[in-house]
Structure formats: structure tokens, C-alpha cells
Design a protein around this motif. Sequence first.
Motif, PDB file in Angstrom:
ATOM      1  N   ARG A 161       0.826  -1.213   0.000  1.00 35.47           N
ATOM      2  CA  ARG A 161       0.000   0.000   0.000  1.00 35.47           C
ATOM      3  C   ARG A 161       0.855   1.255   0.000  1.00 35.47           C
ATOM      4  NH1 ARG A 161      -5.139   0.457   3.424  1.00 35.47           N
ATOM      5  NH2 ARG A 161      -6.278   0.543   1.486  1.00 35.47           N
ATOM      6  N   ALA A 193       2.052   1.841  -3.369  1.00 34.17           N
ATOM      7  CA  ALA A 193       0.974   2.325  -4.244  1.00 34.17           C
ATOM      8  C   ALA A 193       0.634   3.774  -3.973  1.00 34.17           C
ATOM      9  CB  ALA A 193      -0.273   1.453  -4.057  1.00 34.17           C
ATOM     10  N   GLY A 194       1.198   4.345  -2.908  1.00 44.37           N
ATOM     11  CA  GLY A 194       0.899   5.731  -2.576  1.00 44.37           C
ATOM     12  C   GLY A 194      -0.367   5.888  -1.764  1.00 44.37           C
ATOM     13  N   LEU A 195      -0.896   4.779  -1.249  1.00 45.95           N
ATOM     14  CA  LEU A 195      -2.133   4.849  -0.471  1.00 45.95           C
ATOM     15  C   LEU A 195      -1.868   5.193   0.980  1.00 45.95           C
ATOM     16  CD1 LEU A 195      -3.850   1.695  -1.953  1.00 45.95           C
ATOM     17  CD2 LEU A 195      -4.513   4.058  -2.353  1.00 45.95           C
ATOM     18  N   ARG A 205       1.283   6.745   3.829  1.00 48.54           N
ATOM     19  CA  ARG A 205       2.584   7.393   3.883  1.00 48.54           C
ATOM     20  C   ARG A 205       3.462   6.694   4.913  1.00 48.54           C
ATOM     21  NH1 ARG A 205       0.992  13.633   3.607  1.00 48.54           N
ATOM     22  NH2 ARG A 205      -0.528  12.881   5.083  1.00 48.54           N
ATOM     23  N   GLU A 224       1.506  12.822  -9.310  1.00 46.84           N
ATOM     24  CA  GLU A 224       0.196  12.208  -9.089  1.00 46.84           C
ATOM     25  C   GLU A 224      -0.411  11.621 -10.350  1.00 46.84           C
ATOM     26  OE1 GLU A 224       0.193  12.220  -5.295  1.00 46.84           O
ATOM     27  OE2 GLU A 224      -1.591  11.611  -6.394  1.00 46.84           O
ATOM     28  N   ARG A 278      -1.113   7.429 -11.430  1.00 47.01           N
ATOM     29  CA  ARG A 278      -2.387   6.801 -11.758  1.00 47.01           C
ATOM     30  C   ARG A 278      -2.265   5.901 -12.972  1.00 47.01           C
ATOM     31  NH1 ARG A 278      -4.568  11.761  -9.824  1.00 47.01           N
ATOM     32  NH2 ARG A 278      -4.451  12.764 -11.849  1.00 47.01           N
ATOM     33  N   TYR A 302      -2.387  -1.576  -9.101  1.00 43.31           N
ATOM     34  CA  TYR A 302      -2.520  -2.140  -7.755  1.00 43.31           C
ATOM     35  C   TYR A 302      -3.695  -3.102  -7.712  1.00 43.31           C
ATOM     36  CZ  TYR A 302      -3.479  -2.101  -2.686  1.00 43.31           C
ATOM     37  OH  TYR A 302      -3.723  -2.447  -1.382  1.00 43.31           O
ATOM     38  N   PHE A 347     -12.880   4.018 -15.679  1.00 44.11           N
ATOM     39  CA  PHE A 347     -11.523   4.162 -15.154  1.00 44.11           C
ATOM     40  C   PHE A 347     -10.555   4.629 -16.233  1.00 44.11           C
ATOM     41  CE2 PHE A 347     -12.298   3.161 -10.955  1.00 44.11           C
ATOM     42  CZ  PHE A 347     -13.055   2.013 -10.816  1.00 44.11           C
ATOM     43  N   ARG A 384     -11.389   6.602 -18.647  1.00 44.25           N
ATOM     44  CA  ARG A 384     -11.699   8.015 -18.831  1.00 44.25           C
ATOM     45  C   ARG A 384     -11.046   8.890 -17.775  1.00 44.25           C
ATOM     46  NH1 ARG A 384     -17.919   9.911 -19.814  1.00 44.25           N
ATOM     47  NH2 ARG A 384     -17.304  11.998 -20.444  1.00 44.25           N
ATOM     48  N   VAL A 385     -11.158   8.493 -16.500  1.00 52.91           N
ATOM     49  CA  VAL A 385     -10.575   9.340 -15.449  1.00 52.91           C
ATOM     50  C   VAL A 385      -9.056   9.269 -15.432  1.00 52.91           C
ATOM     51  CG1 VAL A 385     -12.565   9.445 -13.919  1.00 52.91           C
ATOM     52  CG2 VAL A 385     -10.953   7.574 -13.687  1.00 52.91           C
ATOM     53  N   ARG A 386      -8.505   8.207 -16.007  1.00 52.63           N
ATOM     54  CA  ARG A 386      -7.048   8.120 -16.073  1.00 52.63           C
ATOM     55  C   ARG A 386      -6.513   8.835 -17.297  1.00 52.63           C
ATOM     56  NH1 ARG A 386      -6.893   1.849 -14.129  1.00 52.63           N
ATOM     57  NH2 ARG A 386      -5.526   2.123 -12.331  1.00 52.63           N
ATOM     58  N   GLY A 387      -7.411   9.208 -18.222  1.00 53.77           N
ATOM     59  CA  GLY A 387      -6.962   9.863 -19.430  1.00 53.77           C
ATOM     60  C   GLY A 387      -6.430   8.881 -20.461  1.00 53.77           C
ATOM     61  N   LEU A 388      -6.921   7.632 -20.395  1.00 51.64           N
ATOM     62  CA  LEU A 388      -6.472   6.629 -21.349  1.00 51.64           C
ATOM     63  C   LEU A 388      -7.393   6.625 -22.558  1.00 51.64           C
ATOM     64  CD1 LEU A 388      -5.913   3.664 -18.890  1.00 51.64           C
ATOM     65  CD2 LEU A 388      -4.153   5.118 -19.885  1.00 51.64           C
TER      66      LEU A 388
END
Lengths: 227, 224, 204
Positions: free
Chosen positions: C47, C50-52, C54, C71, C75, C80, C100, C102-106
Motif C-alpha cells: 500500500r 501504491a501511494g495509499l 505514507r 500524481e 495513476r 494495484y 476508469f 476516462r478518469v485516467r486519461g487513457l
Amino acid sequence: MRSALKWLLGVATAAFIVAAFTWAPEMYRPNFATGGSDPWPTFRIVFFHVPAAWLCVIAFLVSMIWSIKVLRGYAPEKDDKAMASAQLGQVFAILALISGMLWAWRDWGALWNWDPRQSSVLILTLIYAGYFTLRSSIDDPEKRARLAGVYSILAFITVPFLIFVVPRVMHTLHPSPVIPDAQEKGSMNTDMRVVLYSGVFCYLGLFAWVMSIRTRIEAVRRRLSTR
Amino acid sequence: MKLSWLDTTLAVLVKDLRTEARARSAVGSVLLFSVVTLTAVSYSLGGFAIDADIQASMLWIVLLFAALAGLSRGFVSETESGTVLALRLAAPPTSVYLGKFLFNLFLLGVLDLILIPLFQILLPVASANWGLLMIGLVLGSIGLAASTTLIAAIVAQAGVKGTLFTVLAFPVLVPVLVAGIGATRKAFASEPVAAAMPEIQLLVSYAGVMLAASLLLFDHVWKD
Amino acid sequence: MINVKVDNLTRSFGERLVLDDVNVELHPGDRLVVKGHNGSGKSTFVRILAGLLRPSSGTVLIEYDGKPLDEAERRIRVGYLSPDLVIYEHLTVAENLDFFARVRGLPRGDALGATIRRVGLEGREDDLVGTLSTGLRQRAKLAFSTQAEPDLLLLDEPSANLDGAGRALIEEATVTVAERGGIVVLASNDPLEFALGTREIVLA
């Protein structure tokens, strides 16, 4: 706080209290029946009521500033300060409410008169209550500091609206009876102002002192629990 | 790949609308709750002639209660179902906030559309400046949506608790309530829009400030 | 090329120390298996990568072509998969992946079809995720993790609920990422999964 400062604060506060009842000149209010003026002894509550209201907002501001600092980089001490000032702010808010209600009761026979400023302090108390409820529902200290900090900042942004803008709008909503605050601001002479501002000064001193005690207690508590 | 903010925000909104259309948890319960509240209010007032001031207050009370009941769903449902993790991994935080904000705005819009006619039936107003009423509702809804979306995110992150959202949101929403009631009261008194300028100014500045503050603060709520 | 450097990583939850001074350096092509008994911090480690989460102290540096990931890159470049990952049950597989992407810009459209075929879900892409069996749902989650063709693939007990064909998919994903010059980190207690790794660390 060093002993000398504490003693100074004690003396100043004692002097302030005495002055509020003796040195500050008598305030009068018009008597519509006789056409003259009557002495208005209950007016003296203002010296204790107004500084409490000021401190309530100042404490909230201090809490918000520490919340911003905590969001920038977490440290338990910063969160302690945010919480301690909020607790003190809550206390001052309750003092302001009670003194305001007592005054209204003595003068008008009603505990509440929907004065916009009175209602804003009530809302402020609700904000504090929400802040503490939020804090108590999070176990992880960092998360607690972060989320409560965000709420504190968001809620503080509402305060200028509540204090300045809402009264303008509310006057058309709630035509209120004679508002003690508005009267006193306009007709206070210099001597009264001196007492009022020294009241604010003493309350500030108390605030700083209790803050320092509170944060030191939290620091000790943390040291003890990690041993 | 170039990220278009509009596209990612719309993606979040469309996803929420689609899920809503299939699961129907938010819209249905919010509408039902508002109808129930409105019925309760008008029943208890039933028969008595009430003036426009009280009518304006009642409208906003029902609106506020419905908002407090329903606007936390956007974030709480993600946390409850566990999908918040996937969202955090894949979506830009700002788009998440804006998408959820628009969804809340949509909910409020539906609420307004259902509530006004119902209100006219149960607690009718003789005449009104409908334009001013619309303006007040639209601006008020934007302000409501802006602050409740952020608070919903806070509550979802803190762990679901039914009354926490109401406790946190109400004090922050007081300016909207006061200004909204003021504008609506004037609308019911058929006053011109210009007469409600103080209220409109308050609603616009509140909405703007809350939206800006929420956008700035959201990252801190969203990321661990 | 992607690189991962973990220095003196420590993570506590309140009083409980979960990760204690973990150090590891990963290079392109590495397939790291993270072993340890339950509660040893395997999931926490993944985790954090994965940056989830710290770190409590220490540093985790993930670099692509010499620059740390921001950031938006994270993504796309990091995938993960874990048991607590959940995708939208009221949407179909295709709708989930499209959202997913779409929000990732793929890129959307055809690339989606390829992703669905890669996890063997063709024919099921229009089924609501909530109606899928746990095994197929795991495949859908794998699609979520790999749709961006990540350079760093983080897997936490990925073969749970999977049949032989499903396990083969995991292996294929692992090999694909590594051959492309990516890095795979796999946290597991499953001996069958140990074989997928080229290196290992054991958490106490």
C-alpha cells in the motif's frame, strides 16, 4: 507563563473587575415615560460580555491558523494547539451567550431576543460542538488532525458571513427590539472604552495562559503514553 | 495522454448518475423524505392561514432537511461499498470533488422541481415573483451543494455515522438558509429582483467562496 | 525505465509497529515476492508503494526515467490489485473499465476490448460486476490494475479465488510487465505464487 507575567495578569484582571463596577461612569438610558434619563446599572455587563464574544472569535481564528499549520505538516503539538484554542473558544462562546442572556433577561424579561450577533455566537457554539464530535469519532491522531483541521478552516470561512453579512440580511427578517450592543457602541465615552479594552486585554491574557497550560498537559500526556 | 478536466469530471458525474439510475438509493429516499417532511409541515399548519414569511421559512426548512438527509450519499456510498480505493487510485482528486458536487447539484435540482409544485398545492401562495424564486433556489442550491460535498467527504473519511453529517453541515449552511429565506420571502411578496440584492449578493459570494475553499481543501480530505 | 528505492521504511499504526526499517532497491525486470506471516506488514508495504499510505519514517522513491512520479503519472504507471480493491457492482465490466480509462486519461474504445480479452472476460463484459462470480470479479479487478499497462505492478494475494486459468492470467500479467522493463511486487503466502518471483524479501 512566567510568574511575573501571571502576577501582572492577576493584578490587571482584578483592577479591571473593580473598574468595571466603580471607575467606569454610569450609563443612562432614556425613560420614555418621564422624558428624562434613568441610570442603567445592568449596562456594566457589557464589560464582561463583549470581550467574551471577541475572544470567542479570536480563539476560533487561532484554532484555524493552527489547523492550517497542521495540514501543511503534521506534528502533534500543532494539533494540540488547534484543539486547545477551540476548547477555550467554546468556553468563551458559552460565557458570551450566558452573559448576553442574563443581560437581556434583566433588561427585557426575555432570555433571547434574536439579535443577529447573539444568534451568530449560538451558531459558533454549534460549530465548536461539531468540531469536537468529529474529533471524537476518529481514532488515528493524524487523520483526526487532518479532517478536523479541514472542517475548522471551512467553518471559519462561514464566520465572516455570520458576523457581517447575515445581520444585514436578517434585519429585514427579524425586526428586533432595542439591541443592547448597537446602543452601547455608539454612546460609550472614552472612560468606558478604556475599561472595555482592558477587559479584552485581560481576557486575552487568560486565553494565552490557559492555552499554554493545556498544551503542556497534552505534551506530558503524550510523553507518558509512549513510555 | 492529455487529461481533460471537463472529461474526467463528467466521467465521475455520469458514473454516479448511472449507478443512481440502477441502484436508486439517493434520489428516491431524498424525494420521499422531502415529501414526507412537506406533508408533516403542511398537516401541522393545515387550515391556519399563514403569511408569506412563514411559507418561505417552511420551504427552506424542508429543502434543508432533505439536503441534510441526502447529500452525503455521494461520498458515503463509495466508502461503504469500498470503491473509494479504486477511485483514489484512478481519478484526479479535483475531478472527484467536482463530479460529486455536480451530482449533488443534480439531486437538489430534482428536489426543487418536485418540491415547488407540491408546495403550491399544499401551501399555496397567491402570487409571486417566480423569477426571483428561481434565482434564490438556484443560487442557494449551488451554495448548499458546494459546502455539503466537502463535508460529506470528511464524514465519509471519518467513518460512517448518521448524525455527524447533519451536525457538521447545519452551522455552515446558516448563511444560505438566511439569505434563501429572505429572497424567497420577497419573491412571495412579489417584490422585484432588485429588492433582493443583499440576499442575492450573499448567496453568490457564499457559493463562490465555498466552492473555492472546497477545491483547495479537498486534497487534504481525500489523500491519506 | 522505472526504478524503486526503499530506504529505512518504517510504518506504525498508533502504538503498533508494522514495518521496521525495510530496505530494498528494485530495477527494471525485477519481480519481487514479499513473504511473511499474517500481520507482518506485507499488505502495508504494498500500500505504501501504491501511494495509499505514507511512511512513518524513511523514504520510498519511485522514479521513471530519472524523475520521481507525480500524481497523474502514478495513476497510469502504477497498477494495484488487492483483496480490498472493489469496483462498481452496479456497472458492467465494460462500463467500469471505460470509466476508469476516462478518469485516467487513457484512450477508450478498442483498447478496452483488448483489456477485456487479455483477462479472458470477452462475452461477459456487459454483465454487471455484482453478478459475476468471485473468480471472474478478480479478473475484472486485474483488468482495472493492468489497463494502463503499468510499469510498476503491485499485487497483494492476486491468485485468491482464481482457478488454474485465472492463475495463468496473473502469471502472464507478471511476465508481460517484467519483460517490458517494468517491476512487479507480489505480496503473498501462496507457495504457487512464489515461483513468479525473481527476488524475495521476508518481513518479520
